[in-house]
Design an enzyme around this catalytic site. Sequence first.
Site, PDB file in Angstrom:
ATOM      1  N   GLY A  69       0.775  -1.232   0.000  1.00 22.30           N
ATOM      2  CA  GLY A  69       0.000   0.000   0.000  1.00 22.30           C
ATOM      3  C   GLY A  69       0.807   1.282   0.000  1.00 22.30           C
ATOM      4  O   GLY A  69       0.256   2.374  -0.013  1.00 22.30           O
ATOM      5  N   GLN A  70       2.137   1.154   0.009  1.00 23.24           N
ATOM      6  CA  GLN A  70       2.930   2.370   0.026  1.00 23.24           C
ATOM      7  C   GLN A  70       2.658   3.199  -1.217  1.00 23.24           C
ATOM      8  O   GLN A  70       2.326   2.658  -2.270  1.00 23.24           O
ATOM      9  CB  GLN A  70       4.432   2.064   0.074  1.00 23.24           C
ATOM     10  N   GLU A  71       2.832   4.475  -1.074  1.00 26.24           N
ATOM     11  CA  GLU A  71       2.499   5.392  -2.145  1.00 26.24           C
ATOM     12  C   GLU A  71       3.128   4.964  -3.471  1.00 26.24           C
ATOM     13  O   GLU A  71       2.476   4.953  -4.514  1.00 26.24           O
ATOM     14  CB  GLU A  71       2.956   6.800  -1.776  1.00 26.24           C
ATOM     15  N   SER A  72       4.389   4.556  -3.410  1.00 24.81           N
ATOM     16  CA  SER A  72       5.097   4.215  -4.642  1.00 24.81           C
ATOM     17  C   SER A  72       4.507   2.986  -5.328  1.00 24.81           C
ATOM     18  O   SER A  72       4.697   2.776  -6.521  1.00 24.81           O
ATOM     19  CB  SER A  72       6.571   3.967  -4.322  1.00 24.81           C
ATOM     20  N   LEU A  73       3.797   2.184  -4.542  1.00 22.43           N
ATOM     21  CA  LEU A  73       3.249   0.942  -5.109  1.00 22.43           C
ATOM     22  C   LEU A  73       1.821   1.093  -5.602  1.00 22.43           C
ATOM     23  O   LEU A  73       1.337   0.288  -6.384  1.00 22.43           O
ATOM     24  CB  LEU A  73       3.278  -0.176  -4.052  1.00 22.43           C
TER      25      LEU A  73
END
Length: 179
Positions: A69-73
């Site tokens: 769920g990280q922004e980059s993902l």
Amino acid sequence: MGLLFAKLWSLFCNQEHKVIIVGLDNAGKTTILYQFLMNEVVHTSPTIGSNVEEIVVKNTHFLMWDIGGQESLRSSWNTYYSNTEFIILVVDSIDRERLSITKEELYRMLAHEDLRKAAVLIFANKQDMKGCMTAAEISKYLTLSSIKDHPWHIQSCCALTGEGLCQGLEWMTSRIGVR
Ligand code: G3D
Ligand code: MG
């Protein structure tokens, strides 16, 4: 004839239903997936990679993808969308600040062609935390009642104890065969 029927039946029963577990980082996605594996019924070994697990509930097989769920993902979530029948959106009920981001991501997903037929289960997680938002508050903030083109259901839960998780799974199994 009997053999053909048996074959079709087993095909139908063993059919796998693809589920993606999404939500912001730290929402509790991985904890929920592993609670399913510990508490539920049968657990078969990981199929493809560490973030994919097969869960069997009352003869229904769910193939669950826990997506980072990280922004980059988040921009790559859509590579998982094809053939998805269920979206499990995990919300950290204490994280008021980022609920607007969750809302954005939710409506972005619902608008995606590949998720046209997907049903959405929202887990209002971390209900054990003091001062957390209730499922009703989250529902209101996410304007869930405005969603008419996807079946949806919100369930409060605590992934640490597993409370509420079964009810969520039950809703999912109840949806199968409806469409
Ligand atoms: P993610 O996979 O969505 O990124 P994780 O989230 O499953 O890794 O969970 C993030 C943190 O939240 C973990 O804490 C986890 O134990 C905690 N957590 C998950 N569900 C609950 C819950 O229902 N209640 C509470 N109080 N905490 C929860 P750590 O400390 O390991 O980072
Ligand atoms: Mg995780």
